[in-house]
Design a protein around this motif. Sequence first.
Motif, PDB file in Angstrom:
ATOM      1  N   HIS A  30     -22.115  56.667  28.717  1.00 32.20           N
ATOM      2  CA  HIS A  30     -21.433  56.726  27.402  1.00 32.20           C
ATOM      3  C   HIS A  30     -21.718  55.793  26.446  1.00 32.20           C
ATOM      4  O   HIS A  30     -21.086  55.817  25.265  1.00 32.20           O
ATOM      5  CB  HIS A  30     -19.836  56.403  27.985  1.00 32.20           C
ATOM      6  N   THR A  31     -22.333  54.651  26.884  1.00 32.52           N
ATOM      7  CA  THR A  31     -22.475  53.500  25.832  1.00 32.52           C
ATOM      8  C   THR A  31     -23.954  53.383  25.339  1.00 32.52           C
ATOM      9  O   THR A  31     -24.267  53.869  24.342  1.00 32.52           O
ATOM     10  CB  THR A  31     -22.166  52.281  26.295  1.00 32.52           C
ATOM     11  N   LEU A  32     -24.858  52.986  26.235  1.00 30.10           N
ATOM     12  CA  LEU A  32     -26.275  52.640  25.811  1.00 30.10           C
ATOM     13  C   LEU A  32     -26.991  53.980  25.594  1.00 30.10           C
ATOM     14  O   LEU A  32     -27.797  53.906  24.671  1.00 30.10           O
ATOM     15  CB  LEU A  32     -26.850  51.950  26.982  1.00 30.10           C
ATOM     16  N   PHE A  33     -26.834  54.830  26.250  1.00 28.21           N
ATOM     17  CA  PHE A  33     -27.366  56.206  26.266  1.00 28.21           C
ATOM     18  C   PHE A  33     -26.684  57.353  25.499  1.00 28.21           C
ATOM     19  O   PHE A  33     -27.285  58.347  25.071  1.00 28.21           O
ATOM     20  CB  PHE A  33     -27.744  57.026  27.521  1.00 28.21           C
ATOM     21  N   ASN A  34     -25.807  56.861  24.765  1.00 28.42           N
ATOM     22  CA  ASN A  34     -24.908  57.778  24.031  1.00 28.42           C
ATOM     23  C   ASN A  34     -25.259  57.768  22.385  1.00 28.42           C
ATOM     24  O   ASN A  34     -24.571  57.271  21.665  1.00 28.42           O
ATOM     25  CB  ASN A  34     -23.303  57.650  24.154  1.00 28.42           C
ATOM     26  N   ASN A  35     -26.330  58.042  22.006  1.00 28.51           N
ATOM     27  CA  ASN A  35     -26.844  58.366  20.846  1.00 28.51           C
ATOM     28  C   ASN A  35     -27.866  59.231  20.578  1.00 28.51           C
ATOM     29  O   ASN A  35     -28.324  59.732  21.401  1.00 28.51           O
ATOM     30  CB  ASN A  35     -27.400  56.778  20.295  1.00 28.51           C
ATOM     31  N   ASP A  36     -28.462  59.260  19.233  1.00 27.24           N
ATOM     32  CA  ASP A  36     -29.382  60.419  19.136  1.00 27.24           C
ATOM     33  C   ASP A  36     -31.114  60.079  19.177  1.00 27.24           C
ATOM     34  O   ASP A  36     -31.971  60.492  18.736  1.00 27.24           O
ATOM     35  CB  ASP A  36     -29.407  60.679  17.365  1.00 27.24           C
ATOM     36  N   THR A  37     -31.146  58.672  19.645  1.00 30.03           N
ATOM     37  CA  THR A  37     -32.635  58.157  19.701  1.00 30.03           C
ATOM     38  C   THR A  37     -32.785  57.771  21.195  1.00 30.03           C
ATOM     39  O   THR A  37     -33.595  56.914  21.612  1.00 30.03           O
ATOM     40  CB  THR A  37     -32.781  56.815  18.820  1.00 30.03           C
ATOM     41  N   ASN A  38     -32.137  58.302  22.257  1.00 28.54           N
ATOM     42  CA  ASN A  38     -32.258  58.082  23.705  1.00 28.54           C
ATOM     43  C   ASN A  38     -31.925  59.026  24.398  1.00 28.54           C
ATOM     44  O   ASN A  38     -31.067  59.929  24.302  1.00 28.54           O
ATOM     45  CB  ASN A  38     -31.074  56.957  24.085  1.00 28.54           C
ATOM     46  N   TRP A  39     -33.038  59.593  25.307  1.00 23.72           N
ATOM     47  CA  TRP A  39     -33.207  60.638  26.148  1.00 23.72           C
ATOM     48  C   TRP A  39     -33.214  60.525  27.508  1.00 23.72           C
ATOM     49  O   TRP A  39     -33.973  59.762  27.883  1.00 23.72           O
ATOM     50  CB  TRP A  39     -34.239  61.619  25.406  1.00 23.72           C
ATOM     51  N   ALA A  40     -32.674  61.436  28.402  1.00 27.31           N
ATOM     52  CA  ALA A  40     -33.049  61.509  29.684  1.00 27.31           C
ATOM     53  C   ALA A  40     -34.424  62.167  29.802  1.00 27.31           C
ATOM     54  O   ALA A  40     -34.797  63.191  29.076  1.00 27.31           O
ATOM     55  CB  ALA A  40     -31.972  62.667  30.596  1.00 27.31           C
ATOM     56  N   ILE A  41     -35.172  61.855  30.646  1.00 26.55           N
ATOM     57  CA  ILE A  41     -36.579  62.310  31.149  1.00 26.55           C
ATOM     58  C   ILE A  41     -36.292  63.365  32.344  1.00 26.55           C
ATOM     59  O   ILE A  41     -36.053  62.837  33.299  1.00 26.55           O
ATOM     60  CB  ILE A  41     -37.653  61.511  31.523  1.00 26.55           C
TER      61      ILE A  41
END
Length: 172
Positions: A49-60
Amino acid sequence: MMETNRILLRPWRDDDAETLFKYASDPDVGPHAGWPPHKSVEESLEIIHTLFNNDTNWAIELKATGEPIGAIGYLSSNGNKIPAREGEPLAGYWIAKPYWNQGICTEALRLMINHIRKTTDIPSLVSGHFISNPASGRVMEKCGFVATGETYIDETQYQGKDRPIRVLRWKR
């Protein structure tokens, strides 16, 4: 979404929290990338919800299983101790231990760089790896990052030790 035959880079979802916890709670994973192991599924969800919740971070995501096995992204280097140029984003990634040494991080980093080339005017990225984790440096070098000759010390005192970090830069 970005993909190869083997992996998919996609946004994180709430239903990834259990799998994220499964891999991010491994004491050999997070400390290699500079963060402590996750302590609960709730903590993993909070990170989604915080660190990964943006347009420049993805799950592999490993396409064969449909599960996220790591993360990749870039963010502002402001407030970070890594020696970055003005406005230069900081790139980072990690992969679950069962998938180490299979070329997946290199594949993911190449995908992200291609995405940056196609969708942004970002001229360079900065990154680094702990000297004790040379495999991460090899991933960067395979993707065109060049060592700057700079190092700095991670002062988080992980396990009572300062941790030197080797700095690398990718230029468009």
